[in-house]
Motif scaffolding. Structure first.
Motif, PDB file in Angstrom:
ATOM      1  N   THR A 128     -81.322  -9.510  58.627  1.00  0.00           N
ATOM      2  CA  THR A 128     -81.494  -9.804  57.205  1.00  0.00           C
ATOM      3  C   THR A 128     -80.139 -10.088  56.565  1.00  0.00           C
ATOM      4  O   THR A 128     -79.165  -9.389  56.800  1.00  0.00           O
ATOM      5  N   MET A 129     -80.094 -11.127  55.743  1.00  0.00           N
ATOM      6  CA  MET A 129     -78.852 -11.492  55.071  1.00  0.00           C
ATOM      7  C   MET A 129     -79.152 -11.887  53.631  1.00  0.00           C
ATOM      8  O   MET A 129     -80.293 -12.135  53.249  1.00  0.00           O
ATOM      9  N   VAL A 130     -78.106 -11.933  52.813  1.00  0.00           N
ATOM     10  CA  VAL A 130     -78.238 -12.322  51.423  1.00  0.00           C
ATOM     11  C   VAL A 130     -77.014 -13.143  51.028  1.00  0.00           C
ATOM     12  O   VAL A 130     -75.914 -12.911  51.533  1.00  0.00           O
ATOM     13  N   SER A 131     -77.222 -14.127  50.150  1.00  0.00           N
ATOM     14  CA  SER A 131     -76.115 -14.972  49.683  1.00  0.00           C
ATOM     15  C   SER A 131     -76.111 -15.027  48.164  1.00  0.00           C
ATOM     16  O   SER A 131     -77.157 -15.203  47.530  1.00  0.00           O
ATOM     17  N   LEU A 132     -74.934 -14.874  47.583  1.00  0.00           N
ATOM     18  CA  LEU A 132     -74.720 -15.011  46.143  1.00  0.00           C
ATOM     19  C   LEU A 132     -73.848 -16.237  45.914  1.00  0.00           C
ATOM     20  O   LEU A 132     -72.882 -16.464  46.645  1.00  0.00           O
ATOM     21  N   ARG A 133     -74.172 -16.999  44.883  1.00  0.00           N
ATOM     22  CA  ARG A 133     -73.429 -18.236  44.629  1.00  0.00           C
ATOM     23  C   ARG A 133     -72.959 -18.287  43.179  1.00  0.00           C
ATOM     24  O   ARG A 133     -73.665 -17.897  42.269  1.00  0.00           O
ATOM     25  N   CYS A 134     -71.736 -18.807  43.017  1.00  0.00           N
ATOM     26  CA  CYS A 134     -71.122 -18.953  41.696  1.00  0.00           C
ATOM     27  C   CYS A 134     -70.482 -20.336  41.625  1.00  0.00           C
ATOM     28  O   CYS A 134     -69.973 -20.834  42.626  1.00  0.00           O
ATOM     29  N   GLU A 135     -70.537 -20.954  40.453  1.00  0.00           N
ATOM     30  CA  GLU A 135     -69.881 -22.255  40.279  1.00  0.00           C
ATOM     31  C   GLU A 135     -69.011 -22.222  39.027  1.00  0.00           C
ATOM     32  O   GLU A 135     -69.370 -21.609  38.016  1.00  0.00           O
ATOM     33  N   ALA A 136     -67.857 -22.889  39.110  1.00  0.00           N
ATOM     34  CA  ALA A 136     -66.927 -22.906  37.983  1.00  0.00           C
ATOM     35  C   ALA A 136     -66.216 -24.255  37.923  1.00  0.00           C
ATOM     36  O   ALA A 136     -65.822 -24.801  38.954  1.00  0.00           O
ATOM     37  N   ASN A 137     -66.069 -24.765  36.714  1.00  0.00           N
ATOM     38  CA  ASN A 137     -65.328 -26.010  36.513  1.00  0.00           C
ATOM     39  C   ASN A 137     -63.830 -25.731  36.535  1.00  0.00           C
ATOM     40  O   ASN A 137     -63.353 -24.811  35.876  1.00  0.00           O
ATOM     41  N   GLY A 138     -63.091 -26.504  37.311  1.00  0.00           N
ATOM     42  CA  GLY A 138     -61.640 -26.367  37.355  1.00  0.00           C
ATOM     43  C   GLY A 138     -61.127 -25.291  38.290  1.00  0.00           C
ATOM     44  O   GLY A 138     -59.923 -25.019  38.322  1.00  0.00           O
ATOM     45  N   ALA A 139     -61.994 -24.672  39.078  1.00  0.00           N
ATOM     46  CA  ALA A 139     -61.542 -23.620  39.998  1.00  0.00           C
ATOM     47  C   ALA A 139     -60.973 -24.240  41.278  1.00  0.00           C
ATOM     48  O   ALA A 139     -61.514 -25.206  41.804  1.00  0.00           O
ATOM     49  N   THR A 140     -59.883 -23.672  41.747  1.00  0.00           N
ATOM     50  CA  THR A 140     -59.308 -24.108  43.024  1.00  0.00           C
ATOM     51  C   THR A 140     -59.572 -23.101  44.134  1.00  0.00           C
ATOM     52  O   THR A 140     -59.441 -23.419  45.313  1.00  0.00           O
ATOM     53  N   SER A 141     -59.936 -21.871  43.774  1.00  0.00           N
ATOM     54  CA  SER A 141     -60.314 -20.861  44.761  1.00  0.00           C
ATOM     55  C   SER A 141     -61.187 -19.806  44.084  1.00  0.00           C
ATOM     56  O   SER A 141     -61.296 -19.772  42.851  1.00  0.00           O
ATOM     57  N   TYR A 142     -61.797 -18.980  44.908  1.00  0.00           N
ATOM     58  CA  TYR A 142     -62.705 -17.949  44.398  1.00  0.00           C
ATOM     59  C   TYR A 142     -62.417 -16.617  45.090  1.00  0.00           C
ATOM     60  O   TYR A 142     -61.884 -16.573  46.198  1.00  0.00           O
ATOM     61  N   ASN A 143     -62.810 -15.544  44.411  1.00  0.00           N
ATOM     62  CA  ASN A 143     -62.803 -14.217  45.008  1.00  0.00           C
ATOM     63  C   ASN A 143     -64.080 -13.512  44.560  1.00  0.00           C
ATOM     64  O   ASN A 143     -64.735 -13.949  43.610  1.00  0.00           O
ATOM     65  N   TRP A 144     -64.431 -12.433  45.239  1.00  0.00           N
ATOM     66  CA  TRP A 144     -65.604 -11.659  44.874  1.00  0.00           C
ATOM     67  C   TRP A 144     -65.235 -10.190  44.754  1.00  0.00           C
ATOM     68  O   TRP A 144     -64.362  -9.703  45.466  1.00  0.00           O
ATOM     69  N   GLU A 145     -65.898  -9.504  43.832  1.00  0.00           N
ATOM     70  CA  GLU A 145     -65.634  -8.092  43.603  1.00  0.00           C
ATOM     71  C   GLU A 145     -66.946  -7.314  43.551  1.00  0.00           C
ATOM     72  O   GLU A 145     -67.985  -7.862  43.184  1.00  0.00           O
TER      73      GLU A 145
END
Length: 225
Positions: free
Chosen positions: A121-138
């Motif tokens: 079993t797996m789960v995926s969360l997705r986020c989108e942002a204008n002008g982002a060059t990288s992402y992190n998760w907390e």
């Protein structure tokens, strides 16, 4: 014969014209205007839209725009006035070099409700942002599971999902001019939103066997639901 003194108040005359500016984002822009005359009042006008709250000096001879962003690109004019009339400065322009702001979140991760079926079993969360060059998760409490993958991407995927992975997660969108946080989303597993499994005062009755049995535990206090 009566004599009268007549006072004539002349309109102001602009003596120092403001200058157009070209600056980098996050810097401070200052436009200065001076006028000669009697009891002068100053007011600045913006070419289009209205002044944001960060702008100061609108009713003085110095207009200050702090933490400049691309949205501040506009034209500005100083008006000097008194009882005799008014005078307008030349219209100047603010140009923001780079024209890049911190990212803006355009899609927040959504809440997920998951039932554990097996060890895959797996789960995926997705986020989108204008002008982002990288992402992190907390994660709000505790660390993100080591089984998760997300490095510099807008998608957090947790594989081999476990009951202890339930909780609140958010995305961080980053570029050279700052970062923005998404709203927290929650992962509910087997009908529970765990706070790092159990609150203080609770403990496991047995280890959870994801393949053969439901998660069992007991508590000295009310369980988390």
């Amino acid at each position: 014969m009566q004599s009268f003194l007549i006072y004539v108040v002349l309109p102001p005359s602009i003596t120092t014209q403001p200058s157009s500016q070209s600056i980098n984002v996050t810097q401070i822009a200052r436009f200065i205007c001076r006028a000669s005359g009697y009891r002068i009042l100053y007011q600045w006008r913006i070419g289009s839209g209205s002044f944001p709250s960060k702008v100061t000096g609108i009713n003085t001879n110095t207009l200050v725009i702090s933490d400049v962003r691309s949205s501040d690109e506009n034209t500005y004019t100083c008006i000097a006035s008194n009882e005799g009339g008014n005078a307008s400065s030349r219209t100047v322009k603010l140009t923001v070099k780079g024209n890049v702001d911190p990212p803006t979140i355009s899609r927040h991760p959504t809440n997920m409700t998951v039932k554990l079926e097996n060890s895959t079993t797996m789960v995926s969360l997705r986020c989108e942002a204008n002008g982002a060059t990288s992402y992190n998760w907390e994660r709000q409490s505790g660390s993100i599971p080591s089984r998760a993958t997300w490095i510099n991407t807008n998608t957090l995927t947790i594989i081999n999902l476990q009951i202890k992975d339930a909780g609140y997660y958010r995305c961080v969108a980053i570029n050279n001019n700052g970062q923005r946080y998404s709203k927290y989303c929650r992962i509910i597993i087997n009908g529970r939103l765990a706070k790092d499994l159990l609150q203080e005062g609770e403990y496991l009755k047995s280890y959870y066997n994801i393949l053969h049995s439901p998660y069992q535990y007991y508590s000295t206090s009310q369980h988390i639901s």
